[in-house]
Design a protein around this motif. Sequence first.
Motif, PDB file in Angstrom:
ATOM      1  N   ALA A   8       1.432  15.518   0.284  1.00  0.00           N
ATOM      2  CA  ALA A   8       0.674  15.602  -0.962  1.00  0.00           C
ATOM      3  C   ALA A   8       1.207  14.622  -2.004  1.00  0.00           C
ATOM      4  CB  ALA A   8       0.711  17.031  -1.498  1.00  0.00           C
ATOM      5  N   ALA A   9       2.526  14.473  -2.063  1.00  0.00           N
ATOM      6  CA  ALA A   9       3.120  13.538  -3.016  1.00  0.00           C
ATOM      7  C   ALA A   9       2.744  12.098  -2.673  1.00  0.00           C
ATOM      8  CB  ALA A   9       4.636  13.709  -3.034  1.00  0.00           C
ATOM      9  N   LEU A  10       2.767  11.772  -1.391  1.00  0.00           N
ATOM     10  CA  LEU A  10       2.389  10.418  -0.976  1.00  0.00           C
ATOM     11  C   LEU A  10       0.914  10.146  -1.258  1.00  0.00           C
ATOM     12  CD1 LEU A  10       4.411  10.259   2.351  1.00  0.00           C
ATOM     13  CD2 LEU A  10       4.689   8.697   0.404  1.00  0.00           C
ATOM     14  N   ALA A  16      -3.114   6.606  -7.293  1.00  0.00           N
ATOM     15  CA  ALA A  16      -2.789   5.987  -8.580  1.00  0.00           C
ATOM     16  C   ALA A  16      -3.367   4.577  -8.674  1.00  0.00           C
ATOM     17  CB  ALA A  16      -1.271   5.942  -8.760  1.00  0.00           C
ATOM     18  N   ASP A  17      -3.722   4.193  -9.893  1.00  0.00           N
ATOM     19  CA  ASP A  17      -4.232   2.842 -10.120  1.00  0.00           C
ATOM     20  C   ASP A  17      -3.190   1.816  -9.683  1.00  0.00           C
ATOM     21  OD1 ASP A  17      -6.564   3.823 -11.176  1.00  0.00           O
ATOM     22  OD2 ASP A  17      -5.894   3.675 -13.271  1.00  0.00           O
ATOM     23  N   GLY A  18      -3.659   0.808  -8.956  1.00  0.00           N
ATOM     24  CA  GLY A  18      -2.777  -0.277  -8.531  1.00  0.00           C
ATOM     25  C   GLY A  18      -1.862   0.075  -7.374  1.00  0.00           C
ATOM     26  N   ALA A  19      -2.089   1.213  -6.732  1.00  0.00           N
ATOM     27  CA  ALA A  19      -1.226   1.632  -5.623  1.00  0.00           C
ATOM     28  C   ALA A  19      -1.311   0.626  -4.482  1.00  0.00           C
ATOM     29  CB  ALA A  19      -1.644   3.013  -5.126  1.00  0.00           C
ATOM     30  N   ASP A  20      -0.190   0.402  -3.828  1.00  0.00           N
ATOM     31  CA  ASP A  20      -0.134  -0.450  -2.639  1.00  0.00           C
ATOM     32  C   ASP A  20      -0.559   0.409  -1.440  1.00  0.00           C
ATOM     33  OD1 ASP A  20       0.498  -1.994  -0.439  1.00  0.00           O
ATOM     34  OD2 ASP A  20       2.381  -2.740  -1.274  1.00  0.00           O
ATOM     35  N   LEU A  21      -1.846   0.413  -1.177  1.00  0.00           N
ATOM     36  CA  LEU A  21      -2.394   1.307  -0.159  1.00  0.00           C
ATOM     37  C   LEU A  21      -1.798   1.046   1.214  1.00  0.00           C
ATOM     38  CD1 LEU A  21      -6.175   1.451  -1.162  1.00  0.00           C
ATOM     39  CD2 LEU A  21      -4.290   2.913  -1.898  1.00  0.00           C
ATOM     40  N   ALA A  22      -1.660  -0.210   1.566  1.00  0.00           N
ATOM     41  CA  ALA A  22      -1.131  -0.539   2.890  1.00  0.00           C
ATOM     42  C   ALA A  22       0.287  -0.016   3.052  1.00  0.00           C
ATOM     43  CB  ALA A  22      -1.182  -2.051   3.123  1.00  0.00           C
ATOM     44  N   ALA A  23       1.092  -0.158   2.007  1.00  0.00           N
ATOM     45  CA  ALA A  23       2.483   0.296   2.092  1.00  0.00           C
ATOM     46  C   ALA A  23       2.562   1.818   2.167  1.00  0.00           C
ATOM     47  CB  ALA A  23       3.271  -0.211   0.882  1.00  0.00           C
ATOM     48  N   ILE A  24       1.732   2.487   1.386  1.00  0.00           N
ATOM     49  CA  ILE A  24       1.749   3.961   1.412  1.00  0.00           C
ATOM     50  C   ILE A  24       1.218   4.470   2.746  1.00  0.00           C
ATOM     51  CG2 ILE A  24       0.812   6.046   0.346  1.00  0.00           C
ATOM     52  CD1 ILE A  24       0.811   4.440  -2.328  1.00  0.00           C
ATOM     53  N   ASP A  25       0.154   3.846   3.243  1.00  0.00           N
ATOM     54  CA  ASP A  25      -0.375   4.246   4.551  1.00  0.00           C
ATOM     55  C   ASP A  25       0.678   4.074   5.640  1.00  0.00           C
ATOM     56  OD1 ASP A  25      -2.692   4.726   3.203  1.00  0.00           O
ATOM     57  OD2 ASP A  25      -3.875   3.165   4.206  1.00  0.00           O
ATOM     58  N   ALA A  26       1.417   2.968   5.570  1.00  0.00           N
ATOM     59  CA  ALA A  26       2.474   2.732   6.556  1.00  0.00           C
ATOM     60  C   ALA A  26       3.570   3.776   6.436  1.00  0.00           C
ATOM     61  CB  ALA A  26       3.055   1.324   6.380  1.00  0.00           C
ATOM     62  N   ALA A  27       3.897   4.175   5.207  1.00  0.00           N
ATOM     63  CA  ALA A  27       4.923   5.201   5.000  1.00  0.00           C
ATOM     64  C   ALA A  27       4.466   6.548   5.547  1.00  0.00           C
ATOM     65  CB  ALA A  27       5.252   5.311   3.508  1.00  0.00           C
ATOM     66  N   ILE A  28       3.194   6.875   5.333  1.00  0.00           N
ATOM     67  CA  ILE A  28       2.660   8.140   5.852  1.00  0.00           C
ATOM     68  C   ILE A  28       2.688   8.141   7.373  1.00  0.00           C
ATOM     69  CG2 ILE A  28       0.542   9.515   6.080  1.00  0.00           C
ATOM     70  CD1 ILE A  28      -0.065   8.777   3.144  1.00  0.00           C
ATOM     71  N   THR A  29       2.262   7.041   7.975  1.00  0.00           N
ATOM     72  CA  THR A  29       2.250   6.964   9.435  1.00  0.00           C
ATOM     73  C   THR A  29       3.660   7.012  10.001  1.00  0.00           C
ATOM     74  OG1 THR A  29       0.180   5.711   9.391  1.00  0.00           O
ATOM     75  CG2 THR A  29       1.491   5.605  11.418  1.00  0.00           C
ATOM     76  N   ALA A  30       4.585   6.307   9.339  1.00  0.00           N
ATOM     77  CA  ALA A  30       5.970   6.313   9.820  1.00  0.00           C
ATOM     78  C   ALA A  30       6.585   7.705   9.725  1.00  0.00           C
ATOM     79  CB  ALA A  30       6.798   5.315   9.020  1.00  0.00           C
TER      80      ALA A  30
END
Length: 199
Positions: A8-10, A16-30
């Motif tokens: 939920a935090a991720l 959030a505005d300007g979020a690095d979607l690719a980086a967050i998606d990679a963090a969630i998958t990892a």
Amino acid sequence: MSDAAELAALLARRRADGADLAAIDAAITARFGRTLAVMFTDLVGFSRAVEAFGIVHFLQLIDEAEALFLPLAAQHGGRCVKREGDSLLLVFAEPADALACARAMVAATVAVNPTRQPETRIEVCIGLGYGTMLCIDDGELWGAELNAASKLGEEIAHGGEILATGPFRDALPQHRFEPHGELFGRRPAYRYREADGSA
């Protein structure tokens, strides 16, 4: 922090505005991604049986089917993560184990049905998928292969059929699968065939 709270935090960061979607998606998958084989089973004739014989009759069939299938899943290294009506969602570390379990389930129904009345026969439809899914708190799963296996087992397979996604088939090149239509209008589906040509 629980898996659900961490996810939920991720996801909040992702909104959030300007979020690095690719980086967050990679963090969630990892953090939550696991490569698994999934099996979705469904019993034939739920609505028809309930209408003809009542819900208690069908609840008994569900109970008998689970008594037949769940020990086979455990024997093949599978784990039931969800029961929903007359359906089971099972996960396996390896696609070969999932396929062996599916074959054992179909064989078990073939063995028990000749001694049963038509209204008490257990016929199972099976959908199989394989790939990376998000696994939350070791019980909630999300992923394209899960969705595909569910559709194959619940909506496309007939009694006694084992259907699989392309990634599942590709993981087991030594086994015989034949084309069996499409999923979602674009993804090929496959039907498992025994060496003698039977389902």
